[in-house]
Design a protein around this motif. Structure first.
Motif, PDB file in Angstrom:
ATOM      1  N   THR A 362       0.833  -1.209   0.000  1.00 14.33           N
ATOM      2  CA  THR A 362       0.000   0.000   0.000  1.00 14.33           C
ATOM      3  C   THR A 362       0.861   1.250   0.000  1.00 14.33           C
ATOM      4  OG1 THR A 362      -0.157  -0.148   2.415  1.00 14.33           O
ATOM      5  CG2 THR A 362      -1.939  -1.110   1.143  1.00 14.33           C
ATOM      6  N   SER A 366       0.881   4.093  -2.972  1.00 13.60           N
ATOM      7  CA  SER A 366       0.522   5.477  -2.659  1.00 13.60           C
ATOM      8  C   SER A 366       1.476   6.472  -3.303  1.00 13.60           C
ATOM      9  CB  SER A 366       0.512   5.687  -1.138  1.00 13.60           C
ATOM     10  OG  SER A 366       1.830   5.668  -0.608  1.00 13.60           O
ATOM     11  N   TYR A 413      -8.487  -6.814  -0.052  1.00 15.12           N
ATOM     12  CA  TYR A 413      -8.050  -5.412  -0.038  1.00 15.12           C
ATOM     13  C   TYR A 413      -6.880  -5.187  -0.994  1.00 15.12           C
ATOM     14  CZ  TYR A 413      -5.727  -1.164   1.477  1.00 15.12           C
ATOM     15  OH  TYR A 413      -5.112   0.054   1.493  1.00 15.12           O
ATOM     16  N   LEU A 420      -8.525  -0.083  -8.609  1.00 10.67           N
ATOM     17  CA  LEU A 420      -8.309   1.326  -8.287  1.00 10.67           C
ATOM     18  C   LEU A 420      -7.372   1.978  -9.300  1.00 10.67           C
ATOM     19  CD1 LEU A 420      -8.635   3.753  -6.376  1.00 10.67           C
ATOM     20  CD2 LEU A 420      -6.703   2.853  -5.045  1.00 10.67           C
ATOM     21  N   LEU A 444      -8.740   9.388  -3.847  1.00  5.36           N
ATOM     22  CA  LEU A 444      -9.092   7.965  -3.745  1.00  5.36           C
ATOM     23  C   LEU A 444      -7.873   7.118  -3.416  1.00  5.36           C
ATOM     24  CD1 LEU A 444     -11.566   7.567  -6.756  1.00  5.36           C
ATOM     25  CD2 LEU A 444     -12.127   7.627  -4.327  1.00  5.36           C
ATOM     26  N   THR A 445      -6.757   7.411  -4.080  1.00 12.01           N
ATOM     27  CA  THR A 445      -5.531   6.646  -3.842  1.00 12.01           C
ATOM     28  C   THR A 445      -5.061   6.804  -2.406  1.00 12.01           C
ATOM     29  OG1 THR A 445      -4.843   6.884  -6.161  1.00 12.01           O
ATOM     30  CG2 THR A 445      -3.137   6.344  -4.551  1.00 12.01           C
ATOM     31  N   TYR A 448      -7.633   5.168   0.120  1.00 10.88           N
ATOM     32  CA  TYR A 448      -7.622   3.706   0.036  1.00 10.88           C
ATOM     33  C   TYR A 448      -6.351   3.149   0.692  1.00 10.88           C
ATOM     34  CZ  TYR A 448      -8.478  -0.961  -1.895  1.00 10.88           C
ATOM     35  OH  TYR A 448      -8.712  -2.316  -2.037  1.00 10.88           O
ATOM     36  N   CYS A 449      -5.203   3.768   0.382  1.00 14.27           N
ATOM     37  CA  CYS A 449      -3.953   3.297   0.965  1.00 14.27           C
ATOM     38  C   CYS A 449      -3.890   3.590   2.465  1.00 14.27           C
ATOM     39  CB  CYS A 449      -2.764   3.944   0.244  1.00 14.27           C
ATOM     40  SG  CYS A 449      -2.558   3.411  -1.470  1.00 14.27           S
TER      41      CYS A 449
END
Length: 476
Positions: A362, A366, A413, A420, A444-445, A448-449
């Motif tokens: 993640t 990011s 996930y 994404l 969003l990135t 989400y991360c």
């Protein structure tokens, strides 16, 4: 490069890994988002006296790193002048040339020599009991690949010399494992005066050195023998930190400029989130505030005239007031940070592979918004896929006798990063939202991360509270 000769004791494979990653870095010459930042710092330290370093504000990218890094830029500037003298003009804002780009890029790669050496030293500390038949199953080989070919350091998105700085930290950790505690403390103190963001690790270092160095003996069950406390060792550690700090801050103390230096290092008036949202808890907090403010406006619970105009994503020197949720003060963030650190001080076992993989996957994803040009798209996707696949497969092999690395929720996930990326890179640009909501892919990135990174932190926290301490089962 001379650093590769250090691999003689480990085998030719280490030399091959180091040489291979260096050659690959030479092929990746991006125009960094921090290119102008470090060009300006080169100019400041080269053309101005030390008394003006932390006052100069011609550019918005003011010098805000500790003095050791400023001197580091000063030394680099005397090499840079042989490449392009114009890059060292403070008034030459946003200056760029092919020679300037090559100098900054190759200076980063050259300074990675320290990182290569530090990785080699860390590999010497690995326990050789869990050794596979094949080279690719050996813990030392896996650790070398995960560090040397790390996606985040491989791309070197910023010209922030992160490889060099991580090298200092790894070298400090290696010295602690080698029971060379004074050297470990020295390297970490030097690191803090290069980049103060590493202060968040300082409490863990302090507790470790107190337990492992200042207390000189343990009981048979591994617990502390309180009467073995050594004041001489505490004073020795304090002297190391004091001398390093004096060397770094002394000149500015003599100039009566310490308050100005600290105001640059800790700019509390800067926004909580920069234009690039880091994937942490505050990204979730700010996103929730945005959602609630939109709902409030739609339902006419909020007055549009009372909505703060400052943007939380500007990232420079303005303050941001939240609309619905309470605004976060510097004191609040400090308290939250200290609480978060305290949990890490209790960790007494080896790093958990599952948490590592969630964090790296993640965290690396990011960084994608920082590589936003079309030519960089296939490169970042390919390199991250290769590193992620290797990380998961190698650690799965290493821990094949234990439980699976991920549960179904974690797997779902991580797989969600694929859709994404498709939405942000391939679908969104062709929608009408691109003009009205250009920030949406970044939001969003980051959010989400942030979910994954926050989850990994809570998972670590729970494991600390639930798992039995190592010292209770065997002598440390």
């Amino acid at each position: 490069m001379a650093a590769f000769t250090i691999a003689a004791g480990t085998g030719n494979w280490f030399s091959a890994l180091a040489l291979g990653v260096t050659l690959l870095k030479c092929l990746l010459i991006p125009h960094s988002t921090d290119f102008e930042v470090h060009r300006n710092w080169l100019a400041i330290t080269h053309s101005l006296p030390i008394s003006q370093w932390y006052y100069e504000a011609t550019s918005e990218w003011t010098l805000d790193y500790p003095p050791f890094f400023a001197w580091f830029e000063y030394i680099l500037s005397h090499v840079a002048k042989y490449f392009d003298q114009e890059m060292l003009n403070v008034r030459n804002l946003n200056y760029s040339s092919s020679r300037t780009l090559l100098f900054q890029r190759f200076s980063v790669i050259f300074m990675d020599v320290l990182f290569v050496y530090a990785v080699h030293e860390c590999c010497k500390c690995i326990d050789g009991k869990k050794v596979g038949k094949e080279l690719t199953e050996k813990p030392k080989f896996i650790l070398s690949v995960l560090l040397l070919w790390n996606f985040g350091l491989l791309i070197v998105i910023h010209f922030q010399y992160n490889g060099f700085l991580f090298g200092l930290m790894l070298l400090s950790i290696a010295r602690l494992f080698q029971k060379r505690h004074m050297e470990g403390a020295f390297f970490f103190a030097v690191l803090l005066h290069f980049k103060h963001i590493y202060l968040y690790v300082a409490p863990a270092y302090g507790v470790y050195l107190l337990r492992s160095y200042c207390f000189t003996a343990n009981k048979p069950d591994g617990s502390i023998r309180w009467n073995s406390f050594s004041f001489v060792r505490v004073i020795s550690l304090g002297l190391v930190v004091f001398l390093v700090s004096a060397l770094s801050l002394g000149p500015f103390l003599a100039l009566n400029q310490l308050p100005q230096v600290f105001s640059r290092l800790f700019p509390f008036k800067r926004g909580l989130c920069h234009a690039y949202w880091a994937p942490n808890f505050w990204a979730l907090y700010n996103a929730l505030d945005k959602v609630l403010s939109v709902i409030g406006l739609k339902l006419k619970f909020l007055d549009p005239n009372n909505i703060p105009k400052a943007s939380m994503t500007s990232g420079l020197v303005q303050q941001f007031q939240h609309t619905v949720l309470p605004s976060v003060t510097p004191l609040t963030t400090l308290i939250c940070t200290l609480i978060a650190i305290l949990s890490l001080l209790s960790v007494q076992k080896a790093g958990d592979a599952s948490i590592f993989l969630i964090l790296t996957t993640t965290g690396h994803y990011s960084l994608f918004p920082l590589l936003f040009t079309a030519p960089e798209l296939p490169i970042k996707i390919l390199l991250m896929l290769l590193f992620t696949i290797y990380s998961i497969s190698s650690l799965k092999t290493l821990f094949r006798k234990e439980k699976p690395l991920f549960n179904w929720m974690e797997t779902f996930y991580l797989l969600g990063l694929g859709p994404l990326e498709v939405c942000c890179e391939f679908v969104f640009p062709f929608t009408s939202w691109k003009v009205k909501y250009p920030f949406l892919p970044l939001l969003l990135t980051s959010v989400y991360c942030a979910v994954g990174i926050t989850y990994a932190w809570f998972k670590l926290y729970v494991s600390v509270l639930i798992d039995p301490p190592v010292g209770k089962t065997k002598k440390q």
